[in-house]
Structure formats: structure tokens, C-alpha cells
Design a protein around this motif. Structure first.
Motif, PDB file in Angstrom:
ATOM      1  N   LYS A  65       0.834  -1.206   0.000  1.00  0.00           N
ATOM      2  CA  LYS A  65       0.000   0.000   0.000  1.00  0.00           C
ATOM      3  C   LYS A  65       0.873   1.262   0.000  1.00  0.00           C
ATOM      4  O   LYS A  65       0.602   2.220  -0.732  1.00  0.00           O
ATOM      5  N   THR A  66       1.929   1.255   0.787  1.00  0.00           N
ATOM      6  CA  THR A  66       2.841   2.400   0.848  1.00  0.00           C
ATOM      7  C   THR A  66       3.547   2.615  -0.486  1.00  0.00           C
ATOM      8  O   THR A  66       3.687   3.747  -0.951  1.00  0.00           O
ATOM      9  N   VAL A  67       4.001   1.526  -1.113  1.00  0.00           N
ATOM     10  CA  VAL A  67       4.672   1.640  -2.422  1.00  0.00           C
ATOM     11  C   VAL A  67       3.713   2.187  -3.471  1.00  0.00           C
ATOM     12  O   VAL A  67       4.091   3.041  -4.283  1.00  0.00           O
ATOM     13  N   ILE A  68       2.466   1.734  -3.451  1.00  0.00           N
ATOM     14  CA  ILE A  68       1.466   2.252  -4.389  1.00  0.00           C
ATOM     15  C   ILE A  68       1.306   3.756  -4.200  1.00  0.00           C
ATOM     16  O   ILE A  68       1.277   4.514  -5.166  1.00  0.00           O
ATOM     17  N   GLY A  69       1.229   4.183  -2.958  1.00  0.00           N
ATOM     18  CA  GLY A  69       1.085   5.605  -2.669  1.00  0.00           C
ATOM     19  C   GLY A  69       2.285   6.418  -3.117  1.00  0.00           C
ATOM     20  O   GLY A  69       2.146   7.471  -3.731  1.00  0.00           O
ATOM     21  N   ARG A  70       3.487   5.925  -2.813  1.00  0.00           N
ATOM     22  CA  ARG A  70       4.708   6.656  -3.173  1.00  0.00           C
ATOM     23  C   ARG A  70       4.933   6.700  -4.684  1.00  0.00           C
ATOM     24  O   ARG A  70       5.286   7.726  -5.239  1.00  0.00           O
ATOM     25  N   ARG A  71       4.766   5.557  -5.324  1.00  0.00           N
ATOM     26  CA  ARG A  71       5.115   5.445  -6.743  1.00  0.00           C
ATOM     27  C   ARG A  71       4.040   5.998  -7.670  1.00  0.00           C
ATOM     28  O   ARG A  71       4.332   6.620  -8.673  1.00  0.00           O
ATOM     29  N   PHE A  72       2.770   5.719  -7.353  1.00  0.00           N
ATOM     30  CA  PHE A  72       1.682   6.060  -8.267  1.00  0.00           C
ATOM     31  C   PHE A  72       0.783   7.187  -7.745  1.00  0.00           C
ATOM     32  O   PHE A  72      -0.184   7.564  -8.410  1.00  0.00           O
ATOM     33  N   HIS A  73       1.073   7.688  -6.543  1.00  0.00           N
ATOM     34  CA  HIS A  73       0.303   8.786  -5.945  1.00  0.00           C
ATOM     35  C   HIS A  73      -1.181   8.441  -5.849  1.00  0.00           C
ATOM     36  O   HIS A  73      -2.038   9.252  -6.162  1.00  0.00           O
ATOM     37  N   LEU A  74      -1.448   7.197  -5.412  1.00  0.00           N
ATOM     38  CA  LEU A  74      -2.813   6.719  -5.207  1.00  0.00           C
ATOM     39  C   LEU A  74      -2.973   6.287  -3.753  1.00  0.00           C
ATOM     40  O   LEU A  74      -2.030   5.801  -3.136  1.00  0.00           O
ATOM     41  N   THR A  75      -4.158   6.452  -3.233  1.00  0.00           N
ATOM     42  CA  THR A  75      -4.446   6.017  -1.872  1.00  0.00           C
ATOM     43  C   THR A  75      -5.289   4.746  -1.938  1.00  0.00           C
ATOM     44  O   THR A  75      -6.402   4.770  -2.450  1.00  0.00           O
ATOM     45  N   TYR A  76      -4.731   3.653  -1.447  1.00  0.00           N
ATOM     46  CA  TYR A  76      -5.427   2.376  -1.421  1.00  0.00           C
ATOM     47  C   TYR A  76      -5.648   1.959   0.027  1.00  0.00           C
ATOM     48  O   TYR A  76      -4.818   2.227   0.890  1.00  0.00           O
ATOM     49  N   THR A  77      -6.740   1.253   0.276  1.00  0.00           N
ATOM     50  CA  THR A  77      -6.940   0.609   1.571  1.00  0.00           C
ATOM     51  C   THR A  77      -6.195  -0.724   1.524  1.00  0.00           C
ATOM     52  O   THR A  77      -5.797  -1.197   0.448  1.00  0.00           O
ATOM     53  N   LEU A  78      -6.024  -1.344   2.674  1.00  0.00           N
ATOM     54  CA  LEU A  78      -5.368  -2.655   2.700  1.00  0.00           C
ATOM     55  C   LEU A  78      -6.175  -3.682   1.901  1.00  0.00           C
ATOM     56  O   LEU A  78      -5.609  -4.502   1.178  1.00  0.00           O
ATOM     57  N   GLN A  79      -7.507  -3.616   2.018  1.00  0.00           N
ATOM     58  CA  GLN A  79      -8.363  -4.559   1.294  1.00  0.00           C
ATOM     59  C   GLN A  79      -8.241  -4.370  -0.221  1.00  0.00           C
ATOM     60  O   GLN A  79      -8.206  -5.338  -0.977  1.00  0.00           O
ATOM     61  N   ARG A  80      -8.165  -3.125  -0.638  1.00  0.00           N
ATOM     62  CA  ARG A  80      -8.051  -2.852  -2.072  1.00  0.00           C
ATOM     63  C   ARG A  80      -6.684  -3.286  -2.606  1.00  0.00           C
ATOM     64  O   ARG A  80      -6.583  -3.816  -3.706  1.00  0.00           O
ATOM     65  N   ALA A  81      -5.637  -3.083  -1.812  1.00  0.00           N
ATOM     66  CA  ALA A  81      -4.299  -3.534  -2.205  1.00  0.00           C
ATOM     67  C   ALA A  81      -4.277  -5.056  -2.318  1.00  0.00           C
ATOM     68  O   ALA A  81      -3.697  -5.613  -3.255  1.00  0.00           O
ATOM     69  N   ARG A  82      -4.943  -5.731  -1.377  1.00  0.00           N
ATOM     70  CA  ARG A  82      -5.020  -7.195  -1.420  1.00  0.00           C
ATOM     71  C   ARG A  82      -5.736  -7.668  -2.682  1.00  0.00           C
ATOM     72  O   ARG A  82      -5.276  -8.580  -3.365  1.00  0.00           O
ATOM     73  N   LYS A  83      -6.855  -7.034  -3.011  1.00  0.00           N
ATOM     74  CA  LYS A  83      -7.604  -7.414  -4.209  1.00  0.00           C
ATOM     75  C   LYS A  83      -6.781  -7.176  -5.467  1.00  0.00           C
ATOM     76  O   LYS A  83      -6.816  -7.972  -6.407  1.00  0.00           O
ATOM     77  N   LEU A  84      -6.017  -6.093  -5.491  1.00  0.00           N
ATOM     78  CA  LEU A  84      -5.151  -5.797  -6.632  1.00  0.00           C
ATOM     79  C   LEU A  84      -4.110  -6.901  -6.809  1.00  0.00           C
ATOM     80  O   LEU A  84      -3.873  -7.373  -7.919  1.00  0.00           O
ATOM     81  N   LEU A  85      -3.493  -7.312  -5.711  1.00  0.00           N
ATOM     82  CA  LEU A  85      -2.486  -8.368  -5.778  1.00  0.00           C
ATOM     83  C   LEU A  85      -3.087  -9.692  -6.234  1.00  0.00           C
ATOM     84  O   LEU A  85      -2.513 -10.380  -7.083  1.00  0.00           O
ATOM     85  N   ILE A  86      -4.237 -10.054  -5.681  1.00  0.00           N
ATOM     86  CA  ILE A  86      -4.895 -11.305  -6.069  1.00  0.00           C
ATOM     87  C   ILE A  86      -5.277 -11.278  -7.545  1.00  0.00           C
ATOM     88  O   ILE A  86      -5.073 -12.249  -8.272  1.00  0.00           O
ATOM     89  N   ARG A  87      -5.800 -10.138  -8.006  1.00  0.00           N
ATOM     90  CA  ARG A  87      -6.193 -10.001  -9.404  1.00  0.00           C
ATOM     91  C   ARG A  87      -4.995 -10.162 -10.347  1.00  0.00           C
ATOM     92  O   ARG A  87      -5.125 -10.612 -11.473  1.00  0.00           O
ATOM     93  N   ASN A  88      -3.799  -9.833  -9.857  1.00  0.00           N
ATOM     94  CA  ASN A  88      -2.597  -9.932 -10.668  1.00  0.00           C
ATOM     95  C   ASN A  88      -1.805 -11.212 -10.421  1.00  0.00           C
ATOM     96  O   ASN A  88      -0.640 -11.314 -10.795  1.00  0.00           O
ATOM     97  N   GLY A  89      -2.440 -12.184  -9.771  1.00  0.00           N
ATOM     98  CA  GLY A  89      -1.839 -13.508  -9.646  1.00  0.00           C
ATOM     99  C   GLY A  89      -1.015 -13.758  -8.396  1.00  0.00           C
ATOM    100  O   GLY A  89      -0.382 -14.798  -8.273  1.00  0.00           O
ATOM    101  N   TYR A  90      -1.011 -12.836  -7.462  1.00  0.00           N
ATOM    102  CA  TYR A  90      -0.268 -13.030  -6.221  1.00  0.00           C
ATOM    103  C   TYR A  90      -1.166 -13.709  -5.203  1.00  0.00           C
ATOM    104  O   TYR A  90      -2.374 -13.600  -5.261  1.00  0.00           O
ATOM    105  N   SER A  91      -0.564 -14.418  -4.256  1.00  0.00           N
ATOM    106  CA  SER A  91      -1.344 -15.066  -3.207  1.00  0.00           C
ATOM    107  C   SER A  91      -0.802 -14.644  -1.849  1.00  0.00           C
ATOM    108  O   SER A  91       0.360 -14.267  -1.715  1.00  0.00           O
ATOM    109  N   CYS A  92      -1.651 -14.729  -0.852  1.00  0.00           N
ATOM    110  CA  CYS A  92      -1.246 -14.394   0.515  1.00  0.00           C
ATOM    111  C   CYS A  92      -0.547 -15.598   1.112  1.00  0.00           C
ATOM    112  O   CYS A  92      -1.052 -16.711   1.039  1.00  0.00           O
TER     113      CYS A  92
END
Length: 70
Positions: A25-52
Motif C-alpha cells: 500500500k505504501t509503495v502504491i502511494g509513493r510510486r503512483f500517488h494513489l491512496t489504497y486501503t489494505l483490502q483494495r491492495a489485497r484485491k489488486l495483488l490477487i487479481r494480478n496472480g499473487y497469493s497471501c
């Protein structure tokens, strides 16, 4: 985003090699200047093939020789 994750957490300033949702979430904010919640960051990762994954924890007083012999 994947290029940023491949660089690793140490490259982004953290002391170890673990990615956490908070770090992503912090990297998304720093690199892309977007504010994500933890849940939204998790969904983004899952959508892109990452797993917890949860790292296996070992006791500090673990005696590997005793475990191997057992």
C-alpha cells in the motif's frame, strides 16, 4: 506495479525481504500517488496472480540437531 514488487522491499527502504499489505500500500502511494486501503491492495495483488502467504515461524530456542534426530 509488478516491476516495483520485483525490486524487493529492501530496495524500497525496508530492512527485510517480506512484502506485507501495508508495505505494498505504501509503495502504491509513493510510486503512483494513489491512496489504497489494505483490502483494495489485497484485491489488486490477487487479481494480478499473487497469493497471501504467511511465513512459518520457528521458536528461538529450537534445537535443530534434536529435531533432526527425532
Amino acid at each position: 506495479m509488478e516491476q516495483e514488487l520485483v525490486k524487493g522491499p529492501v530496495w524500497h527502504g525496508w530492512p527485510d525481504q517480506r512484502w506485507t499489505l501495508s508495505r505494498v500500500k505504501t509503495v502504491i502511494g509513493r510510486r503512483f500517488h494513489l491512496t489504497y486501503t489494505l483490502q483494495r491492495a489485497r484485491k489488486l495483488l490477487i487479481r494480478n496472480g499473487y497469493s497471501c502467504q504467511v511465513p512459518a515461524r520457528r521458536a528461538l530456542e529450537r534445537d535443530q540437531a534434536a529435531v533432526t534426530g527425532w
